[in-house]
Design an enzyme around this catalytic site. Sequence first.
Site, PDB file in Angstrom:
ATOM      1  N   GLU A  29      62.945  27.756  74.192  1.00 58.59           N
ATOM      2  CA  GLU A  29      62.671  28.745  73.138  1.00 58.59           C
ATOM      3  C   GLU A  29      61.600  29.741  73.601  1.00 58.59           C
ATOM      4  O   GLU A  29      60.570  29.339  74.158  1.00 58.59           O
ATOM      5  CB  GLU A  29      62.191  28.015  71.875  1.00 58.59           C
ATOM      6  CG  GLU A  29      61.993  28.932  70.672  1.00 58.59           C
ATOM      7  CD  GLU A  29      61.406  28.199  69.468  1.00 58.59           C
ATOM      8  OE1 GLU A  29      60.847  27.102  69.657  1.00 58.59           O
ATOM      9  OE2 GLU A  29      61.519  28.732  68.343  1.00 58.59           O
ATOM     10  N   LYS A  58      67.472  32.086  64.196  1.00 60.72           N
ATOM     11  CA  LYS A  58      66.874  30.826  63.708  1.00 60.72           C
ATOM     12  C   LYS A  58      66.839  30.811  62.178  1.00 60.72           C
ATOM     13  O   LYS A  58      66.234  31.701  61.562  1.00 60.72           O
ATOM     14  CB  LYS A  58      65.467  30.699  64.286  1.00 60.72           C
ATOM     15  CG  LYS A  58      64.758  29.386  64.018  1.00 60.72           C
ATOM     16  CD  LYS A  58      63.444  29.336  64.837  1.00 60.72           C
ATOM     17  CE  LYS A  58      62.701  28.040  64.708  1.00 60.72           C
ATOM     18  NZ  LYS A  58      61.523  27.972  65.616  1.00 60.72           N
ATOM     19  N   CYS A  87      64.980  25.227  67.841  1.00 54.64           N
ATOM     20  CA  CYS A  87      63.792  24.433  67.529  1.00 54.64           C
ATOM     21  C   CYS A  87      63.815  23.781  66.143  1.00 54.64           C
ATOM     22  O   CYS A  87      64.545  22.827  65.945  1.00 54.64           O
ATOM     23  CB  CYS A  87      62.536  25.275  67.741  1.00 54.64           C
ATOM     24  SG  CYS A  87      61.042  24.261  67.997  1.00 54.64           S
TER      25      CYS A  87
END
Lengths: 293, 293
Positions: B43, B116, B153
């Site tokens: 990331e 995300k 993540c």
Amino acid sequence: MIKLKVGLVQQKNCDDKEKNKQKLAFNICECANKGAKLIVLQELHNTLYFCQTENVENFELAETIPGPSCDFFGQLAKELNIVLVTSIFEKRTTGLYHNTAVVFENDGSIAGIYRKMHIPDDPGFYEKFYFSPGDLGFIPVKTSVGKLGVMVCWDQWFPEAARLMTLGGADMLIYPTAIGWDPNDDKSEQRRQLDSWQIIQRSHAVANGLPVISVNRVGIEPDPSEVTNGIQFWGNSFICGPQGEILSQADSKNEENLIVDIDIERSEKVRRIWPFLRDRRIDAYKNLKKRFL
Amino acid sequence: MIKLKVGLVQQKNCDDKEKNKQKLAFNICECANKGAKLIVLQELHNTLYFCQTENVENFELAETIPGPSCDFFGQLAKELNIVLVTSIFEKRTTGLYHNTAVVFENDGSIAGIYRKMHIPDDPGFYEKFYFSPGDLGFIPVKTSVGKLGVMVCWDQWFPEAARLMTLGGADMLIYPTAIGWDPNDDKSEQRRQLDSWQIIQRSHAVANGLPVISVNRVGIEPDPSEVTNGIQFWGNSFICGPQGEILSQADSKNEENLIVDIDIERSEKVRRIWPFLRDRRIDAYKNLKKRFL
């Protein structure tokens, strides 16, 4: 630390229902004598795992709720002043059966029931023949030791079920279960299956920030139809905390009563640092209701 | 066995974006030279993990998509004939930023992006300041090596996200990530956190019957505000198969390129014996869209 002492009864069964119940009673007493206030039994603990074959005579094993087994376990719960999680082959009416968890309050009353929602069906586990899928949803059972997110066996593979119990306010998740190896599988496949089973349940603890209790059958039970080599139930009953950390675990071969303290304040601490419930994208989850996209 | 060779680049970063990109290029080349056809980066791989503080100057690090970094990585993907999963701090317009994964096809074109969806915010990880939550949903990116369920993540903690990618037809799940320890936490807490992180991601493999690739940052990065002792990114990048079995794993301290063969026929076999998608109770899942009940 505010503790709740929990007892898990991992047991081998024989084909005599009364003998199984007497052994369960003995083990429940032992857990209670050691201070357990919540005691959890394995799936369909009164009998052999009869779903290895499809045989209409096995419906004789079913009971109503309430019924004789409820009377038996309710009485035990009352005498020992414990909350008791049991698993009963439920006859709801003629031709309608469920795989049902019955939770007894420490006064012997039925605190609530849960009818297994996800029903497996694969060689040696012909549950779709015996059990109609549950129709009560994922509602935790309120008891004097907390709100219990009780589910049964195959439910343990579905994160959706664990989440719904959590959203319903469950303080912990509880899985009576009966899972084992095909003795024909090689050791590496057996290892992967056992690891998967533990990982998926520990992950529910992690995702939801609560303890998980899983109680499994142990011992080899032959296939009455002799089509397969039977099932080697792998035991490994365990309890983990809200980060998925193992607190205690039985082995894969032996009967055992685990007595474990849960720190019931840990969920509060863990959910503060890992606030997954805060960040769920409920605006983007509608397709979870779809079979496939 | 039909194989897909995958490369994972676990790297330490410095405060010089160009140096980080050159090191990434070197590592990507190494993976490609060893035969990797799919390469995954961690990331926000171009920079330090700038979210340790809330500082408006950090918005200078953001780029448009397409933009200079897309040109850079797209060119690499084309030259090396690889599918490449990258993670870019995206400037969508003035005042609107995302934490975005960009997937390049082996001809250098952008195969798709993922913004995300779940955004964390806790001390040292002030992502809600920098990133608007994604609005593209959970759509796998179609590439020449399969449909990639790319998330980022914090998404890794949400079983809902993994499931939605699976229902969307993902062949594997991929998580570029940047997670680490608070150096002040004791070893047992650090161990629990690392285990939790691995368990939750392996559980997505189990629940969905597909491989999972997770690539994490490594090394200590100080807190520019000196409020905390910084973050010790814990590495441990790994890839697991569809039963959650670890195929390869990096350590917690060193840079490493992992080169791993995925057997892309295993999902077919595993989902036949564990048909969880068959048994999902979609009639009973509507409350997953609720915050709490």
